[in-house]
Motif scaffolding. Structure first.
Motif, PDB file in Angstrom:
ATOM      1  N   THR A 132      61.057 -10.316 -52.724  1.00  0.00           N
ATOM      2  CA  THR A 132      61.410 -10.193 -51.397  1.00  0.00           C
ATOM      3  C   THR A 132      60.409  -9.017 -50.579  1.00  0.00           C
ATOM      4  OG1 THR A 132      63.073  -8.651 -51.805  1.00  0.00           O
ATOM      5  CG2 THR A 132      63.718 -11.014 -51.868  1.00  0.00           C
ATOM      6  N   GLU A 133      60.142  -8.150 -51.411  1.00  0.00           N
ATOM      7  CA  GLU A 133      59.225  -6.943 -50.887  1.00  0.00           C
ATOM      8  C   GLU A 133      58.218  -6.652 -51.896  1.00  0.00           C
ATOM      9  OE1 GLU A 133      62.239  -4.239 -48.138  1.00  0.00           O
ATOM     10  OE2 GLU A 133      62.630  -4.206 -50.411  1.00  0.00           O
ATOM     11  N   PRO A 134      57.060  -6.320 -51.219  1.00  0.00           N
ATOM     12  CA  PRO A 134      55.860  -5.883 -52.145  1.00  0.00           C
ATOM     13  C   PRO A 134      55.722  -4.494 -52.734  1.00  0.00           C
ATOM     14  CG  PRO A 134      55.335  -5.554 -49.778  1.00  0.00           C
ATOM     15  CD  PRO A 134      56.828  -6.166 -49.742  1.00  0.00           C
ATOM     16  N   LYS A 135      57.074  -4.229 -53.534  1.00  0.00           N
ATOM     17  CA  LYS A 135      57.266  -2.908 -54.115  1.00  0.00           C
ATOM     18  C   LYS A 135      57.011  -3.128 -55.718  1.00  0.00           C
ATOM     19  CE  LYS A 135      60.952  -1.369 -50.991  1.00  0.00           C
ATOM     20  NZ  LYS A 135      62.162  -0.589 -50.958  1.00  0.00           N
ATOM     21  N   THR A 136      55.851  -2.078 -56.013  1.00  0.00           N
ATOM     22  CA  THR A 136      55.643  -2.008 -57.367  1.00  0.00           C
ATOM     23  C   THR A 136      56.588  -1.515 -58.201  1.00  0.00           C
ATOM     24  OG1 THR A 136      53.441  -1.686 -56.679  1.00  0.00           O
ATOM     25  CG2 THR A 136      53.831  -1.180 -58.856  1.00  0.00           C
ATOM     26  N   LYS A 137      57.466  -0.689 -57.862  1.00  0.00           N
ATOM     27  CA  LYS A 137      58.516  -0.118 -58.599  1.00  0.00           C
ATOM     28  C   LYS A 137      59.483  -1.227 -59.042  1.00  0.00           C
ATOM     29  CE  LYS A 137      62.160   3.326 -58.541  1.00  0.00           C
ATOM     30  NZ  LYS A 137      62.924   4.465 -57.586  1.00  0.00           N
ATOM     31  N   ASP A 138      59.988  -2.072 -57.959  1.00  0.00           N
ATOM     32  CA  ASP A 138      60.725  -3.045 -58.510  1.00  0.00           C
ATOM     33  C   ASP A 138      60.111  -4.225 -59.414  1.00  0.00           C
ATOM     34  OD1 ASP A 138      62.443  -2.028 -56.765  1.00  0.00           O
ATOM     35  OD2 ASP A 138      62.331  -3.571 -54.910  1.00  0.00           O
ATOM     36  N   LEU A 139      58.959  -4.417 -59.336  1.00  0.00           N
ATOM     37  CA  LEU A 139      58.190  -5.398 -60.229  1.00  0.00           C
ATOM     38  C   LEU A 139      57.986  -4.589 -61.716  1.00  0.00           C
ATOM     39  CD1 LEU A 139      56.958  -7.816 -60.901  1.00  0.00           C
ATOM     40  CD2 LEU A 139      54.661  -6.832 -60.089  1.00  0.00           C
ATOM     41  N   ARG A 140      57.745  -3.516 -61.530  1.00  0.00           N
ATOM     42  CA  ARG A 140      57.651  -2.657 -62.993  1.00  0.00           C
ATOM     43  C   ARG A 140      58.926  -2.714 -63.658  1.00  0.00           C
ATOM     44  NH1 ARG A 140      56.271   1.750 -61.247  1.00  0.00           N
ATOM     45  NH2 ARG A 140      54.073   1.836 -61.616  1.00  0.00           N
ATOM     46  N   ALA A 141      60.111  -2.472 -63.069  1.00  0.00           N
ATOM     47  CA  ALA A 141      61.423  -2.628 -63.748  1.00  0.00           C
ATOM     48  C   ALA A 141      61.662  -4.136 -64.312  1.00  0.00           C
ATOM     49  CB  ALA A 141      62.261  -2.353 -62.617  1.00  0.00           C
ATOM     50  N   SER A 142      61.407  -5.258 -63.581  1.00  0.00           N
ATOM     51  CA  SER A 142      61.373  -6.454 -64.040  1.00  0.00           C
ATOM     52  C   SER A 142      60.822  -6.629 -64.942  1.00  0.00           C
ATOM     53  CB  SER A 142      61.280  -7.431 -62.670  1.00  0.00           C
ATOM     54  OG  SER A 142      61.896  -7.194 -61.764  1.00  0.00           O
ATOM     55  N   LEU A 143      59.383  -6.299 -65.292  1.00  0.00           N
ATOM     56  CA  LEU A 143      58.549  -6.417 -66.413  1.00  0.00           C
ATOM     57  C   LEU A 143      59.116  -5.678 -67.452  1.00  0.00           C
ATOM     58  CD1 LEU A 143      55.124  -6.521 -64.690  1.00  0.00           C
ATOM     59  CD2 LEU A 143      56.399  -8.365 -65.005  1.00  0.00           C
ATOM     60  N   GLU A 144      59.742  -4.433 -67.508  1.00  0.00           N
ATOM     61  CA  GLU A 144      60.273  -3.853 -68.323  1.00  0.00           C
ATOM     62  C   GLU A 144      61.271  -4.576 -68.929  1.00  0.00           C
ATOM     63  OE1 GLU A 144      61.315  -0.046 -66.916  1.00  0.00           O
ATOM     64  OE2 GLU A 144      58.917   0.710 -67.139  1.00  0.00           O
ATOM     65  N   GLY A 145      62.172  -5.167 -68.279  1.00  0.00           N
ATOM     66  CA  GLY A 145      63.314  -5.965 -68.788  1.00  0.00           C
ATOM     67  C   GLY A 145      63.019  -7.254 -69.483  1.00  0.00           C
ATOM     68  N   LEU A 146      61.718  -7.653 -69.246  1.00  0.00           N
ATOM     69  CA  LEU A 146      61.365  -8.879 -69.831  1.00  0.00           C
ATOM     70  C   LEU A 146      60.297  -8.483 -71.140  1.00  0.00           C
ATOM     71  CD1 LEU A 146      60.189 -11.247 -66.824  1.00  0.00           C
ATOM     72  CD2 LEU A 146      61.864 -11.645 -68.461  1.00  0.00           C
ATOM     73  N   GLY A 147      60.059  -7.255 -71.198  1.00  0.00           N
ATOM     74  CA  GLY A 147      59.406  -6.685 -72.154  1.00  0.00           C
ATOM     75  C   GLY A 147      57.878  -6.890 -72.362  1.00  0.00           C
ATOM     76  N   ILE A 148      57.375  -6.919 -71.009  1.00  0.00           N
ATOM     77  CA  ILE A 148      56.026  -7.174 -70.579  1.00  0.00           C
ATOM     78  C   ILE A 148      55.279  -6.015 -70.274  1.00  0.00           C
ATOM     79  CG2 ILE A 148      54.532  -8.518 -69.109  1.00  0.00           C
ATOM     80  CD1 ILE A 148      56.570 -10.422 -68.732  1.00  0.00           C
ATOM     81  N   SER A 149      54.268  -5.863 -70.883  1.00  0.00           N
ATOM     82  CA  SER A 149      53.502  -4.385 -70.492  1.00  0.00           C
ATOM     83  C   SER A 149      51.963  -4.825 -70.144  1.00  0.00           C
ATOM     84  CB  SER A 149      53.564  -3.369 -71.402  1.00  0.00           C
ATOM     85  OG  SER A 149      53.124  -3.933 -72.781  1.00  0.00           O
ATOM     86  N   ASN A 150      51.596  -5.822 -70.937  1.00  0.00           N
ATOM     87  CA  ASN A 150      49.842  -6.316 -70.708  1.00  0.00           C
ATOM     88  C   ASN A 150      50.121  -8.038 -70.724  1.00  0.00           C
ATOM     89  OD1 ASN A 150      47.464  -7.252 -71.437  1.00  0.00           O
ATOM     90  ND2 ASN A 150      47.066  -5.335 -72.623  1.00  0.00           N
ATOM     91  N   ALA A 151      49.857  -8.381 -69.596  1.00  0.00           N
ATOM     92  CA  ALA A 151      50.104  -9.785 -69.246  1.00  0.00           C
ATOM     93  C   ALA A 151      49.315 -10.500 -68.167  1.00  0.00           C
ATOM     94  CB  ALA A 151      51.519 -10.184 -69.105  1.00  0.00           C
ATOM     95  N   LEU A 152      48.945 -11.787 -68.279  1.00  0.00           N
ATOM     96  CA  LEU A 152      48.385 -12.526 -67.400  1.00  0.00           C
ATOM     97  C   LEU A 152      49.445 -13.643 -66.683  1.00  0.00           C
ATOM     98  CD1 LEU A 152      45.881 -13.739 -65.706  1.00  0.00           C
ATOM     99  CD2 LEU A 152      45.620 -15.368 -67.714  1.00  0.00           C
ATOM    100  N   ARG A 189      44.336 -10.788 -72.434  1.00  0.00           N
ATOM    101  CA  ARG A 189      45.708 -10.127 -72.150  1.00  0.00           C
ATOM    102  C   ARG A 189      46.852 -10.541 -73.444  1.00  0.00           C
ATOM    103  NH1 ARG A 189      44.331  -5.960 -69.503  1.00  0.00           N
ATOM    104  NH2 ARG A 189      43.482  -6.601 -67.280  1.00  0.00           N
ATOM    105  N   ASP A 190      47.628  -9.564 -73.761  1.00  0.00           N
ATOM    106  CA  ASP A 190      48.674  -9.969 -74.949  1.00  0.00           C
ATOM    107  C   ASP A 190      49.549 -10.975 -74.626  1.00  0.00           C
ATOM    108  OD1 ASP A 190      47.224  -7.700 -76.091  1.00  0.00           O
ATOM    109  OD2 ASP A 190      48.911  -6.376 -75.633  1.00  0.00           O
ATOM    110  N   THR A 191      50.107 -11.286 -73.350  1.00  0.00           N
ATOM    111  CA  THR A 191      51.206 -12.248 -73.059  1.00  0.00           C
ATOM    112  C   THR A 191      50.784 -13.194 -72.120  1.00  0.00           C
ATOM    113  OG1 THR A 191      52.676 -10.381 -73.677  1.00  0.00           O
ATOM    114  CG2 THR A 191      53.590 -12.523 -72.419  1.00  0.00           C
ATOM    115  N   LEU A 192      50.850 -14.334 -72.039  1.00  0.00           N
ATOM    116  CA  LEU A 192      50.743 -15.233 -71.067  1.00  0.00           C
ATOM    117  C   LEU A 192      52.029 -15.755 -70.146  1.00  0.00           C
ATOM    118  CD1 LEU A 192      48.988 -17.027 -69.394  1.00  0.00           C
ATOM    119  CD2 LEU A 192      49.135 -18.827 -71.244  1.00  0.00           C
ATOM    120  N   VAL A 193      52.043 -15.479 -69.068  1.00  0.00           N
ATOM    121  CA  VAL A 193      53.289 -15.816 -68.213  1.00  0.00           C
ATOM    122  C   VAL A 193      53.116 -16.713 -67.118  1.00  0.00           C
ATOM    123  CG1 VAL A 193      55.163 -14.954 -66.695  1.00  0.00           C
ATOM    124  CG2 VAL A 193      54.316 -13.167 -68.542  1.00  0.00           C
ATOM    125  N   LEU A 194      53.809 -17.774 -67.428  1.00  0.00           N
ATOM    126  CA  LEU A 194      53.608 -19.199 -66.647  1.00  0.00           C
ATOM    127  C   LEU A 194      54.871 -19.512 -65.867  1.00  0.00           C
ATOM    128  CD1 LEU A 194      51.945 -21.546 -69.018  1.00  0.00           C
ATOM    129  CD2 LEU A 194      50.701 -20.118 -67.398  1.00  0.00           C
TER     130      LEU A 194
END
Length: 211
Positions: A132-152, A189-194
């Motif tokens: 909903t908003e272009p906030k890197t902080k929110d996206l980083r938190a979402s990726l941490e919840g999914l266990g993603i740190s290196n992905a396409l 990239r280590d992980t592929l996210v589709l």
């Protein structure tokens, strides 16, 4: 093959069927992947490297020394490669490094790249990649919840603008539309996210009718 679908909040969102001909290849051919990656990187090379040949050196062409009796070779120009400041013999020239690769080989290489991610459990399917908003902080938190740190991340026909802006400041995170899916970016990239939309586009692009 069936795989679970997640949301950006790391919650379950059902499951989706993946085409075994695209995501289920068991014997992944590394030689095929190498051919496609080499083809991609060769096309990226600028090919602007160049050195001056002896015909391009601005030095006198007047013969120096005597024809005989000088005790050395009978040189006719200081621009010869043997002299300091002379032209380069067989040096690099401006050219294109690109080479042809059959379309079927490229498609097969992409199938093997996708299958390698699915086979190594490095494939994640998202319901959607929208913020909903272009906030890197929110996206980083979402990726941490999914266990993603290196992905396409591969989205649908278009990438959500807010998601793309939020991902810009995250290292080791790439975002592409489905049309931009390629072997090199998948493997680097280590992980592929589709997204589910991306899966539909991939099935249309790599269906058995093009095999």
């Amino acid at each position: 093959m069936k795989i679970e679908v997640k949301t950006l909040a790391a919650k379950d969102a059902g499951a989706i069927d993946l085409d075994d001909a695209v995501f289920g290849i068991e014997e992944v051919r590394s030689d095929l992947l190498q051919r496609v990656v080499k083809w991609q990187l060769a096309a990226r090379q600028q090919g602007t490297h160049k050195t001056l040949g002896r015909s391009e050196i601005a030095r006198t062409k007047k013969k120096f020394g005597r024809q005989k009796g000088g005790g050395g070779a009978r040189h006719g120009a200081r621009s010869a490669p043997i002299f300091v400041g002379g032209g380069k013999a067989h040096g690099p020239r401006v050219r294109s490094h690109a080479h042809d690769l059959p379309k079927k080989v490229r498609a097969l290489g992409l199938r093997h790249a996708l299958s390698s991610k699915a086979g190594s459990k490095a494939l994640i399917i998202l319901d959607d990649a929208v913020l909903t908003e272009p906030k890197t902080k929110d996206l980083r938190a979402s990726l941490e919840g999914l266990g993603i740190s290196n992905a396409l991340f591969i989205s649908g026909e278009q990438v959500d603008e807010n998601f793309a802006k939020a991902a810009r400041n995250l290292p080791l995170i790439d975002v592409l539309p489905a049309q931009g899916l390629n072997v090199y970016d998948v493997l680097r990239r280590d992980t592929l996210v589709l997204t589910k939309a991306a899966v539909e586009k991939i099935h249309e692009r790599l269906s058995a009718k093009e095999a």
